[in-house]
Motif scaffolding. Structure first.
Motif, PDB file in Angstrom:
ATOM      1  N   PRO A   1      -8.845   4.855   6.242  1.00  0.00           N
ATOM      2  CA  PRO A   1      -9.920   2.963   6.734  1.00  0.00           C
ATOM      3  C   PRO A   1      -9.714   2.688   6.078  1.00  0.00           C
ATOM      4  CG  PRO A   1     -10.829   5.624   7.127  1.00  0.00           C
ATOM      5  CD  PRO A   1     -10.049   6.140   6.621  1.00  0.00           C
ATOM      6  N   ARG A   2      -9.166   2.464   4.260  1.00  0.00           N
ATOM      7  CA  ARG A   2      -9.268   1.122   3.762  1.00  0.00           C
ATOM      8  C   ARG A   2      -7.689   0.590   3.257  1.00  0.00           C
ATOM      9  NH1 ARG A   2     -12.610   4.290  -1.276  1.00  0.00           N
ATOM     10  NH2 ARG A   2     -10.977   6.056  -0.708  1.00  0.00           N
ATOM     11  N   TYR A   3      -6.813   1.481   4.240  1.00  0.00           N
ATOM     12  CA  TYR A   3      -5.494   0.846   3.903  1.00  0.00           C
ATOM     13  C   TYR A   3      -5.369  -0.157   3.496  1.00  0.00           C
ATOM     14  CZ  TYR A   3      -0.574   0.707   3.600  1.00  0.00           C
ATOM     15  OH  TYR A   3       0.888   0.246   3.598  1.00  0.00           O
ATOM     16  N   PRO A   4      -5.182  -0.614   5.118  1.00  0.00           N
ATOM     17  CA  PRO A   4      -5.222  -1.686   6.008  1.00  0.00           C
ATOM     18  C   PRO A   4      -5.850  -2.883   4.774  1.00  0.00           C
ATOM     19  CG  PRO A   4      -5.435  -0.294   7.593  1.00  0.00           C
ATOM     20  CD  PRO A   4      -6.085   0.100   6.257  1.00  0.00           C
ATOM     21  N   ALA A   5      -6.910  -3.368   4.108  1.00  0.00           N
ATOM     22  CA  ALA A   5      -7.055  -4.120   3.491  1.00  0.00           C
ATOM     23  C   ALA A   5      -6.682  -3.911   1.869  1.00  0.00           C
ATOM     24  CB  ALA A   5      -8.768  -3.834   3.391  1.00  0.00           C
ATOM     25  N   LEU A   6      -6.490  -2.412   1.684  1.00  0.00           N
ATOM     26  CA  LEU A   6      -5.568  -2.554   0.724  1.00  0.00           C
ATOM     27  C   LEU A   6      -4.294  -3.297   0.414  1.00  0.00           C
ATOM     28  CD1 LEU A   6      -5.552  -1.268  -2.742  1.00  0.00           C
ATOM     29  CD2 LEU A   6      -5.398   0.913  -1.546  1.00  0.00           C
TER      30      LEU A   6
ATOM     31  N   ASP B   1     -12.401 -12.459  -8.449  1.00  0.00           N
ATOM     32  CA  ASP B   1     -11.906 -13.646  -7.782  1.00  0.00           C
ATOM     33  C   ASP B   1     -11.115 -13.538  -6.723  1.00  0.00           C
ATOM     34  OD1 ASP B   1     -11.653 -16.393  -7.334  1.00  0.00           O
ATOM     35  OD2 ASP B   1     -10.414 -16.743  -8.367  1.00  0.00           O
ATOM     36  N   PRO B   2     -11.624 -12.392  -5.698  1.00  0.00           N
ATOM     37  CA  PRO B   2     -10.942 -12.370  -4.772  1.00  0.00           C
ATOM     38  C   PRO B   2      -9.942 -12.749  -3.983  1.00  0.00           C
ATOM     39  CG  PRO B   2     -13.443 -11.941  -4.068  1.00  0.00           C
ATOM     40  CD  PRO B   2     -12.885 -12.398  -5.517  1.00  0.00           C
ATOM     41  N   PRO B   3      -9.174 -12.899  -2.787  1.00  0.00           N
ATOM     42  CA  PRO B   3      -8.412 -14.155  -2.282  1.00  0.00           C
ATOM     43  C   PRO B   3      -9.065 -14.139  -1.661  1.00  0.00           C
ATOM     44  CG  PRO B   3      -7.515 -11.543  -2.159  1.00  0.00           C
ATOM     45  CD  PRO B   3      -8.137 -11.273  -2.519  1.00  0.00           C
TER      46      PRO B   3
ATOM     47  N   ALA C   1     -11.489  -7.788  -0.372  1.00  0.00           N
ATOM     48  CA  ALA C   1     -12.596  -8.309  -1.278  1.00  0.00           C
ATOM     49  C   ALA C   1     -13.349  -7.216  -1.856  1.00  0.00           C
ATOM     50  CB  ALA C   1     -13.457  -8.908  -1.467  1.00  0.00           C
ATOM     51  N   GLN C   2     -13.435  -6.199  -0.778  1.00  0.00           N
ATOM     52  CA  GLN C   2     -14.307  -4.612  -1.598  1.00  0.00           C
ATOM     53  C   GLN C   2     -12.966  -4.627  -2.031  1.00  0.00           C
ATOM     54  OE1 GLN C   2     -17.767  -4.343  -1.573  1.00  0.00           O
ATOM     55  NE2 GLN C   2     -16.283  -2.194  -3.286  1.00  0.00           N
TER      56      GLN C   2
END
Length: 461
Positions: A284-289, A359-361, A420-421
């Motif tokens: 489930p984290r892949y799209p954000a990654l 300092d995330p996107p 960011a996470q």
């Protein structure tokens, strides 16, 4: 008189009234809304047939799991791939080539530590002939002595040339550093091993490992999917075995650690390779990654490219991206630099890894990479060949058309906070290891000053 004054991109992008406005993107459409059949035949072969009638052609992609741990497996597998289509019990090399030419078709085979791949295409109306040639190779490839000897000699020559290429040297060094003696490190066999491969060994490997159960055949083209599945089942009716195709042993999980400096005496350029554990497409984290990776180094306007290419000019090309292996995935970073800026490029790469973690996107960056991700997915699947290749990669990991069709929705649902996470969880510099291949005499003092480097054995060449 025509002006010869040079204008850079920033000047071209502005008018007297300010920056040129960027046109609004049109409404996004689904990446795949395709008539298809996804089924498993009685012999255990998964068949994914997709109708895409853009041109009267058909593309096929066969993927056979082809793992092996025997010392000569890599060499024997390479010779097998080179000679699979050089003759059968019913056709010699000329007969195969002539029959494919008459249907406007082509077939070619390749192999890596994970799978044997056979790719092809033909006029859609001549698909039965293409399938007949494929079935003939799968069930009765002959591997005659002369063909095996001829292709083995050619393979030895190609290996000798390939192993002088810096990127090949870096790839082999990275795999050995990360995975030791795991079979994945044997992407290219040793020339002396190829010289030991006999026709009998190739035939034995074909009989034991070219198996339908667990394999995937993807077909994309101008056809009726239901009808095509019937044609495939009829053509491949004699390709059967009670055994499963051989899956490569699972890769060990990567953990962060020292980088390895691999000496390549006299080299004027260095190859920088960072790598860390990631998650597969099913997570489930892949799209954000995926969006975090694009922001970091996955496309031309990424932070890494802006820093070490556009701003500092350390490299012509810097890139980050994913590599998938069964249930495992890694994210890698690569750049090639001149010796005198290698340490500086390593330092800036580490800086950008740390920066994106803390300092995330921004919302603007996330919006840009989201549009890019969806657009590139649509572009990569616009042609029959592109769609077939994309689906073959997905199908090899248990996915299919549905995943492709719904991925834009997953990307659209990702929040800035989730990106960011993902950046924090996966891009922290401490999670990475890797190699630098280059002239150790000039590089070792500077890289040692940065810390986190050990010096390894000289690169094989």
């Amino acid at each position: 008189m025509t002006s010869t004054t040079h204008r850079d991109a920033a000047e071209i992008g502005r008018t007297e009234r300010g920056p040129r406005p960027v046109p609004e993107l049109g409404a996004q459409r689904a990446a795949a809304d395709l008539s298809h059949v996804d089924t498993t035949l009685g012999n255990g072969l998964r068949v994914l047939a997709v109708r895409k009638p853009t041109v009267p052609l058909v593309e096929i992609r066969l993927r056979v799991p082809f793992g092996g741990t025997e010392p000569l497996h890599s060499a024997t597998a390479e010779v097998l791939a080179e000679t699979l289509l050089t003759g059968t019990a019913h056709r010699d090399r000329v007969g195969i080539d002539t029959e494919l030419a008459l249907i406007g078709g082509d077939l070619n085979a390749s192999v890596d530590p994970q799978r044997l791949s056979v790719n092809g295409n033909a006029l859609a109306a001549r698909l039965p002939t293409l399938l007949d040639v494929l079935a003939d190779a799968l069930t009765s490839a002959s591997y005659v002595d002369d063909e095996v000897a001829r292709e083995s000699d050619r393979l030895v020559e190609r290996l000798a040339v390939s192993r002088t290429q810096p990127r090949v040297i870096a790839r082999e060094a990275l795999l050995r550093h990360c995975y030791g003696d795991h079979p994945v490190t044997r992407e290219m066999p040793q020339a002396e091993d190829v010289a030991q491969v006999s026709p009998e060994a190739v035939r034995a490997l074909h009989s034991a490992a070219v198996l339908p159960r667990g394999s995937v055949l993807v077909l994309v083209g101008d056809f009726d999917p239901e009808q095509v599945v019937g044609e495939v089942e009829n053509a491949l009716r004699d390709w059967s075995s009670p055994s499963d195709a051989r899956i490569m042993p699972a890769l060990p999980m990567l953990s962060g650690g020292d980088m390895l400096l691999v000496p390549r005496p006299g080299a004027v350029q260095s190859q920088i390779r960072f790598v860390a554990q990631a998650v597969p497409r099913t997570d489930p984290r892949y799209p954000a990654l995926q969006l975090a990776n694009l922001s970091f180094g996955g496309y031309f306007s990424s932070r890494l490219v802006e820093n070490i290419r556009e701003d500092k000019g350390y490299t012509y090309s810097a890139h980050s991206g994913f590599e998938f292996s069964g249930p495992s995935a890694t994210v890698g970073v690569d750049a090639d630099t001149a010796n005198d800026v290698t340490a500086a490029a390593v330092l800036e790469t580490r800086y950008e890894l740390g920066r994106i973690a803390v300092d995330p996107p921004t919302a603007h960056e996330v919006g840009s990479v989201r549009q890019y991700a969806v657009g590139s997915l649509l572009t990569s699947t616009a042609s029959q060949a592109g769609l077939a290749t994309q689906l073959a990669a997905l199908a090899s990991n248990g996915l299919g058309v549905e995943w492709l069709a719904t991925h834009p929705e997953r990307l659209a649902a990702v929040t800035v906070e989730e990106v960011a996470q993902a950046a924090f969880d996966f891009f922290a510099p401490a999670r990475f290891t890797g190699v630098v291949v280059g002239d150790a005499e000039s590089l070792a003092p500077q890289l040692s000053a940065l810390g986190g480097f050990t010096v390894g054995e000289p690169a094989a060449s």
